[in-house]
Scaffold this motif. Structure first.
Motif, PDB file in Angstrom:
ATOM      1  N   ASP A   2       0.834  -1.216   0.000  1.00 41.09           N
ATOM      2  CA  ASP A   2       0.000   0.000   0.000  1.00 41.09           C
ATOM      3  C   ASP A   2       0.862   1.257   0.000  1.00 41.09           C
ATOM      4  OD1 ASP A   2      -2.228  -1.571   0.053  1.00 41.09           O
ATOM      5  OD2 ASP A   2      -2.477  -1.475   2.250  1.00 41.09           O
ATOM      6  N   GLU A   3       1.933   1.282   0.775  1.00 38.24           N
ATOM      7  CA  GLU A   3       2.826   2.444   0.803  1.00 38.24           C
ATOM      8  C   GLU A   3       3.472   2.665  -0.544  1.00 38.24           C
ATOM      9  OE1 GLU A   3       3.608   4.762   3.166  1.00 38.24           O
ATOM     10  OE2 GLU A   3       1.895   3.939   4.260  1.00 38.24           O
ATOM     11  N   ILE A   4       3.863   1.544  -1.207  1.00 39.65           N
ATOM     12  CA  ILE A   4       4.493   1.677  -2.532  1.00 39.65           C
ATOM     13  C   ILE A   4       3.501   2.282  -3.514  1.00 39.65           C
ATOM     14  CG2 ILE A   4       5.393   0.338  -4.476  1.00 39.65           C
ATOM     15  CD1 ILE A   4       6.624  -1.578  -2.336  1.00 39.65           C
ATOM     16  N   LEU A   5       2.250   1.833  -3.452  1.00 43.55           N
ATOM     17  CA  LEU A   5       1.232   2.375  -4.350  1.00 43.55           C
ATOM     18  C   LEU A   5       0.983   3.860  -4.074  1.00 43.55           C
ATOM     19  CD1 LEU A   5      -1.313  -0.607  -4.326  1.00 43.55           C
ATOM     20  CD2 LEU A   5       0.230   0.052  -6.192  1.00 43.55           C
ATOM     21  N   ARG A   6       0.907   4.196  -2.726  1.00 40.17           N
ATOM     22  CA  ARG A   6       0.682   5.607  -2.381  1.00 40.17           C
ATOM     23  C   ARG A   6       1.818   6.492  -2.869  1.00 40.17           C
ATOM     24  NH1 ARG A   6       2.279   8.883   1.429  1.00 40.17           N
ATOM     25  NH2 ARG A   6       3.440   7.264   2.518  1.00 40.17           N
ATOM     26  N   ILE A   7       3.059   6.028  -2.661  1.00 38.43           N
ATOM     27  CA  ILE A   7       4.228   6.827  -3.089  1.00 38.43           C
ATOM     28  C   ILE A   7       4.236   6.981  -4.600  1.00 38.43           C
ATOM     29  CG2 ILE A   7       6.752   6.804  -3.197  1.00 38.43           C
ATOM     30  CD1 ILE A   7       6.679   5.463  -0.408  1.00 38.43           C
ATOM     31  N   ASP A   8       3.901   5.871  -5.333  1.00 45.02           N
ATOM     32  CA  ASP A   8       3.843   5.977  -6.798  1.00 45.02           C
ATOM     33  C   ASP A   8       2.806   7.000  -7.246  1.00 45.02           C
ATOM     34  OD1 ASP A   8       5.819   4.062  -7.023  1.00 45.02           O
ATOM     35  OD2 ASP A   8       4.408   2.393  -7.215  1.00 45.02           O
ATOM     36  N   LYS A   9       1.660   7.006  -6.515  1.00 41.93           N
ATOM     37  CA  LYS A   9       0.621   7.974  -6.875  1.00 41.93           C
ATOM     38  C   LYS A   9       1.079   9.394  -6.600  1.00 41.93           C
ATOM     39  CE  LYS A   9      -4.313   8.734  -6.315  1.00 41.93           C
ATOM     40  NZ  LYS A   9      -5.544   8.283  -5.603  1.00 41.93           N
ATOM     41  N   GLU A  10       1.729   9.620  -5.455  1.00 44.75           N
ATOM     42  CA  GLU A  10       2.226  10.970  -5.155  1.00 44.75           C
ATOM     43  C   GLU A  10       3.289  11.411  -6.146  1.00 44.75           C
ATOM     44  OE1 GLU A  10       3.580  10.876  -1.184  1.00 44.75           O
ATOM     45  OE2 GLU A  10       1.557  10.879  -0.276  1.00 44.75           O
ATOM     46  N   ILE A  11       4.151  10.467  -6.517  1.00 40.90           N
ATOM     47  CA  ILE A  11       5.195  10.810  -7.520  1.00 40.90           C
ATOM     48  C   ILE A  11       4.553  11.217  -8.830  1.00 40.90           C
ATOM     49  CG2 ILE A  11       7.053   9.825  -8.916  1.00 40.90           C
ATOM     50  CD1 ILE A  11       7.835   8.186  -6.422  1.00 40.90           C
ATOM     51  N   GLU A  12       3.503  10.479  -9.219  1.00 40.28           N
ATOM     52  CA  GLU A  12       2.819  10.812 -10.470  1.00 40.28           C
ATOM     53  C   GLU A  12       2.157  12.191 -10.370  1.00 40.28           C
ATOM     54  OE1 GLU A  12      -0.549   8.844 -13.442  1.00 40.28           O
ATOM     55  OE2 GLU A  12       0.007   7.889 -11.548  1.00 40.28           O
ATOM     56  N   THR A  13       1.543  12.467  -9.187  1.00 38.83           N
ATOM     57  CA  THR A  13       0.896  13.784  -9.014  1.00 38.83           C
ATOM     58  C   THR A  13       1.936  14.904  -9.058  1.00 38.83           C
ATOM     59  OG1 THR A  13      -0.794  12.754  -7.641  1.00 38.83           O
ATOM     60  CG2 THR A  13      -0.572  15.140  -7.494  1.00 38.83           C
ATOM     61  N   GLU A  14       3.052  14.733  -8.355  1.00 40.61           N
ATOM     62  CA  GLU A  14       4.113  15.754  -8.379  1.00 40.61           C
ATOM     63  C   GLU A  14       4.681  15.931  -9.777  1.00 40.61           C
ATOM     64  OE1 GLU A  14       6.952  14.569  -5.522  1.00 40.61           O
ATOM     65  OE2 GLU A  14       5.694  15.084  -3.774  1.00 40.61           O
ATOM     66  N   ARG A  15       4.769  14.814 -10.528  1.00 46.45           N
ATOM     67  CA  ARG A  15       5.284  14.930 -11.896  1.00 46.45           C
ATOM     68  C   ARG A  15       4.326  15.769 -12.753  1.00 46.45           C
ATOM     69  NH1 ARG A  15       5.845  10.030 -12.716  1.00 46.45           N
ATOM     70  NH2 ARG A  15       8.058   9.795 -12.256  1.00 46.45           N
ATOM     71  N   ASN A  16       3.027  15.567 -12.556  1.00 50.61           N
ATOM     72  CA  ASN A  16       2.037  16.360 -13.306  1.00 50.61           C
ATOM     73  C   ASN A  16       2.143  17.846 -12.927  1.00 50.61           C
ATOM     74  OD1 ASN A  16       1.040  14.070 -14.609  1.00 50.61           O
ATOM     75  ND2 ASN A  16      -0.445  13.657 -12.933  1.00 50.61           N
ATOM     76  N   CYS A  17       2.286  18.119 -11.596  1.00 50.58           N
ATOM     77  CA  CYS A  17       2.438  19.523 -11.169  1.00 50.58           C
ATOM     78  C   CYS A  17       3.703  20.131 -11.740  1.00 50.58           C
ATOM     79  CB  CYS A  17       2.461  19.581  -9.640  1.00 50.58           C
ATOM     80  SG  CYS A  17       0.883  19.166  -8.870  1.00 50.58           S
ATOM     81  N   TYR A  18       4.767  19.330 -11.745  1.00 50.32           N
ATOM     82  CA  TYR A  18       6.025  19.848 -12.297  1.00 50.32           C
ATOM     83  C   TYR A  18       5.884  20.162 -13.777  1.00 50.32           C
ATOM     84  CZ  TYR A  18      10.812  19.813 -14.009  1.00 50.32           C
ATOM     85  OH  TYR A  18      11.985  20.128 -14.634  1.00 50.32           O
ATOM     86  N   ASP A  19       5.245  19.289 -14.504  1.00 52.83           N
ATOM     87  CA  ASP A  19       5.059  19.523 -15.950  1.00 52.83           C
ATOM     88  C   ASP A  19       4.237  20.794 -16.192  1.00 52.83           C
ATOM     89  OD1 ASP A  19       6.498  17.236 -16.419  1.00 52.83           O
ATOM     90  OD2 ASP A  19       4.714  15.953 -16.577  1.00 52.83           O
ATOM     91  N   ALA A  20       3.164  20.965 -15.376  1.00 47.00           N
ATOM     92  CA  ALA A  20       2.343  22.166 -15.546  1.00 47.00           C
ATOM     93  C   ALA A  20       3.136  23.425 -15.203  1.00 47.00           C
ATOM     94  CB  ALA A  20       1.094  22.071 -14.659  1.00 47.00           C
ATOM     95  N   ALA A  21       3.920  23.370 -14.085  1.00 48.03           N
ATOM     96  CA  ALA A  21       4.715  24.535 -13.697  1.00 48.03           C
ATOM     97  C   ALA A  21       5.782  24.834 -14.731  1.00 48.03           C
ATOM     98  CB  ALA A  21       5.355  24.287 -12.334  1.00 48.03           C
ATOM     99  N   TYR A  22       6.401  23.799 -15.259  1.00 42.17           N
ATOM    100  CA  TYR A  22       7.435  24.025 -16.281  1.00 42.17           C
ATOM    101  C   TYR A  22       6.840  24.636 -17.535  1.00 42.17           C
ATOM    102  CZ  TYR A  22      11.393  23.096 -19.313  1.00 42.17           C
ATOM    103  OH  TYR A  22      12.434  23.230 -20.185  1.00 42.17           O
ATOM    104  N   LYS A  23       5.630  24.194 -17.879  1.00 45.47           N
ATOM    105  CA  LYS A  23       4.953  24.758 -19.046  1.00 45.47           C
ATOM    106  C   LYS A  23       4.663  26.240 -18.839  1.00 45.47           C
ATOM    107  CE  LYS A  23       0.912  23.951 -21.961  1.00 45.47           C
ATOM    108  NZ  LYS A  23      -0.311  23.109 -22.161  1.00 45.47           N
ATOM    109  N   HIS A  24       4.155  26.555 -17.606  1.00 46.08           N
ATOM    110  CA  HIS A  24       3.882  27.974 -17.312  1.00 46.08           C
ATOM    111  C   HIS A  24       5.168  28.790 -17.301  1.00 46.08           C
ATOM    112  CE1 HIS A  24      -0.350  27.444 -16.609  1.00 46.08           C
ATOM    113  NE2 HIS A  24      -0.144  26.558 -15.602  1.00 46.08           N
ATOM    114  N   PHE A  25       6.242  28.198 -16.770  1.00 47.44           N
ATOM    115  CA  PHE A  25       7.519  28.908 -16.734  1.00 47.44           C
ATOM    116  C   PHE A  25       8.013  29.232 -18.136  1.00 47.44           C
ATOM    117  CE2 PHE A  25      12.187  28.507 -16.934  1.00 47.44           C
ATOM    118  CZ  PHE A  25      12.535  29.604 -16.161  1.00 47.44           C
ATOM    119  N   GLU A  26       7.885  28.281 -19.048  1.00 47.35           N
ATOM    120  CA  GLU A  26       8.308  28.551 -20.416  1.00 47.35           C
ATOM    121  C   GLU A  26       7.468  29.655 -21.049  1.00 47.35           C
ATOM    122  OE1 GLU A  26       8.111  24.834 -22.414  1.00 47.35           O
ATOM    123  OE2 GLU A  26      10.075  24.140 -21.670  1.00 47.35           O
TER     124      GLU A  26
END
Length: 420
Positions: A82-106
Motif C-alpha cells: 500500500d505504501e508503494i502504491l501511495r508513493i507511486d501515486k504521489e510521484i505521479e501527481t508531483e510529476r504532473n504539477c512539475y510539468d504544468a509549472a514548467y509549461k507555465h515557466f516557459e
C-alpha cells in the motif's frame, strides 16, 4: 502399565483450558465415526505443499508461532505494498504539477523575453535620463550645501554683531549714569531700560530669519546721545566722584560717633521701656486680680441678696398677712379719711391714719368717759349683731345654693339604666 499413563496424558490434554497463553474451549470426546479432516472440507489443501519437506518438529506451540509469523509477514507485506502504491501515486501527481509549472515557466519566459525585446529601447532612454537627473541632483546638492554654509556664517556674524551692540548699549547706559543730572533731564535720558535681544539664537541654524522683527527692534533702541566727547571728561568726572566719595567717608566717620551714641541711647531707652512695660504688666495683673476678686465678691453678694429677697423680703412684701394688713389699712383709710384715688402707699396711709387717730384722741379727750364707754359698748354690740347677721346670711346663701343645685338636678334626665 503404558496404557493407563497414556490415558492420563490424554485426559490432561483434553481438560486443559489454556495452551501457551491462549484460552481454548473444552474438548469433548467425539465418536470415531463422526471424525472429519481438512481433506473432507478442502480436497486440494495438501496440494499446496507438494514437494516440500515435512518438518520433524510436531510441537503445537511452534506451529502457532509459525502461523503468527506468517500472518505478520503477510500484513507487513500488504502495508508495504500500500505504501508503494501511495508513493507511486504521489510521484505521479508531483510529476504532473512539475510539468504544468514548467509549461507555465516557459510561457512566462517567452513573454518576458518579448517584453525585454519590445521595451529595451525605452529602458535605455529612461536609464540615461535617470543618470542625467542624478548628476544634476548632485550638483544642486553641492550648491545647497554651499548656500547653507554661507547662511550659517552670516547668522554667526549677525549674532556676533548683536552681542557687540548689546555691549555698546550697556556702555552707553553706564556713561549716561555717569553724566550730570541736568544733562539727563534736559535730554530725557532713561536709565536701566532692558532692551530685548535683536537676534534670537535657535538650535536650528538653517531656520529663516525674521528681518522685519530685527528692523523693528533696532528702531526701538534709544538714540546714541552721549555727554562725554573725550575720555578726559570721564576721568574728570571720576576724579570728582572720588573726591565726593572721600568727603562722604569723612562725614561718615564724623557721624559714626553720633551714631554710636544714638545707638547706646536707643538701648537705654529700650531697657527703660522694658522696665516700664514690666511695671505696667504687674499693675495690670494686680488690677485684673482686684477685678476678679470684686467679681467674685459681686457674685457672692448677689447670691446673698437674692436669698434675702427670696426668703425675707418676699415674706415682708407679698405674704398673706402683709396683703391682709394692706387691705385693712386701705379699707380704714377709705372709710375714715378719703378714697385712695392717688394710689398712696401703705406707709403714707398708715401715717395719715396715725395723724387722724391723734386728732380723734385729742377730740375724744374733751368728752365724758362714761359716754365714750357707752358708745364703745354700743359699737361692739352693733358689730356683734352685724357679724351674726353676716353668718346667718352666709348660711342662708349656702342653703340657697344647695336648693338651686337640687332643682337643677331635678330637671336633668335620670341617670339610671332602663332595662327592657
Amino acid at each position: 502399565m503404558d496404557n493407563p499413563k497414556k490415558k492420563k496424558k490424554s485426559i490432561k490434554r483434553y481438560t486443559r483450558k489454556t495452551i501457551a497463553g491462549i484460552k481454548l474451549p473444552p474438548l469433548e470426546p467425539i465418536p470415531d465415526s463422526d471424525i472429519k479432516t481438512i481433506v473432507d472440507i478442502d480436497p486440494a489443501f495438501y496440494t499446496l505443499i507438494d514437494g516440500r519437506p515435512i518438518r520433524t518438529n510436531k510441537s503445537i506451540h511452534q506451529y502457532k508461532h509459525n502461523i503468527k509469523n506468517v500472518a505478520l509477514n503477510r500484513t507487513l507485506h500488504g502495508f508495504l505494498v500500500d505504501e508503494i502504491l501511495r508513493i507511486d501515486k504521489e510521484i505521479e501527481t508531483e510529476r504532473n504539477c512539475y510539468d504544468a509549472a514548467y509549461k507555465h515557466f516557459e510561457e512566462y519566459q517567452n513573454s518576458f523575453d518579448k517584453f525585454l525585446a519590445d521595451d529595451n529601447n525605452k529602458t535605455i532612454a529612461i536609464m540615461q535620463r535617470s543618470d542625467a537627473l542624478a548628476k544634476e541632483l548632485a550638483n544642486q546638492t553641492e550648491e545647497y550645501k554651499k548656500a547653507n554654509y554661507e547662511l550659517a556664517s552670516l547668522k554667526s556674524k549677525l549674532q556676533y554683531t548683536d552681542e557687540t551692540l548689546m555691549i555698546l548699549v550697556s556702555f552707553q547706559n553706564f556713561l549716561n549714569k555717569a553724566s550730570p543730572l541736568l544733562w539727563q533731564e534736559s535730554n530725557s535720558i532713561q536709565l536701566d531700560i532692558k532692551h530685548p535681544d535683536i537676534f534670537t539664537t535657535d538650535s536650528d541654524i538653517y531656520k529663516k530669519i525674521d528681518i522685519d522683527l530685527i528692523s523693528r527692534r533696532l528702531k526701538e533702541l534709544p538714540s546714541p546721545k552721549l555727554y562725554f566727547k573725550t575720555p578726559d571728561q570721564l576721568l574728570t568726572i571720576f576724579s570728582l566722584l572720588e573726591k565726593q566719595n572721600l568727603n562722604y567717608l569723612l562725614v561718615a566717620t564724623e557721624l559714626s560717633s553720633e551714631k554710636n551714641r544714638f545707638l547706646r541711647t536707643v538701648e537705654t531707652m529700650k531697657q527703660k521701656l522694658r522696665q516700664e512695660l514690666d511695671f505696667i504688666q504687674e499693675k495690670n495683673k494686680e488690677i485684673q486680680d482686684t477685678i476678679r476678686w470684686n467679681e467674685d465678691r459681686e457674685m457672692e453678694t448677689k447670691e446673698v441678696f437674692f436669698k434675702i429677697l427670696k426668703d425675707k423680703i418676699k415674706d415682708l412684701v407679698s405674704s398673706a398677712t402683709v396683703l391682709q394688713i394692706f387691705n385693712y389699712v386701705d379699707f380704714a383709710y377709705q372709710q375714715l379719711i378719703a378714697p385712695n384715688d392717688v394710689k398712696l402707699t401703705s406707709l403714707d396711709m398708715v401715717q395719715a391714719l396715725e395723724r387722724e387717730y391723734d386728732n380723734l384722741s385729742l377730740s375724744i379727750s374733751a368728752y365724758d368717759l362714761d359716754m365714750i364707754k357707752q358708745i364703745e359698748k354700743e359699737t361692739y354690740e352693733h358689730g356683734n349683731r352685724e357679724v351674726k347677721q353676716a353668718k346667718e346670711a352666709s348660711k342662708l346663701l349656702k342653703d340657697v345654693d344647695k336648693l338651686s343645685k337640687r332643682l337643677n338636678q331635678s330637671y336633668e334626665p335620670t341617670r339610671r339604666k332602663i332595662y327592657e
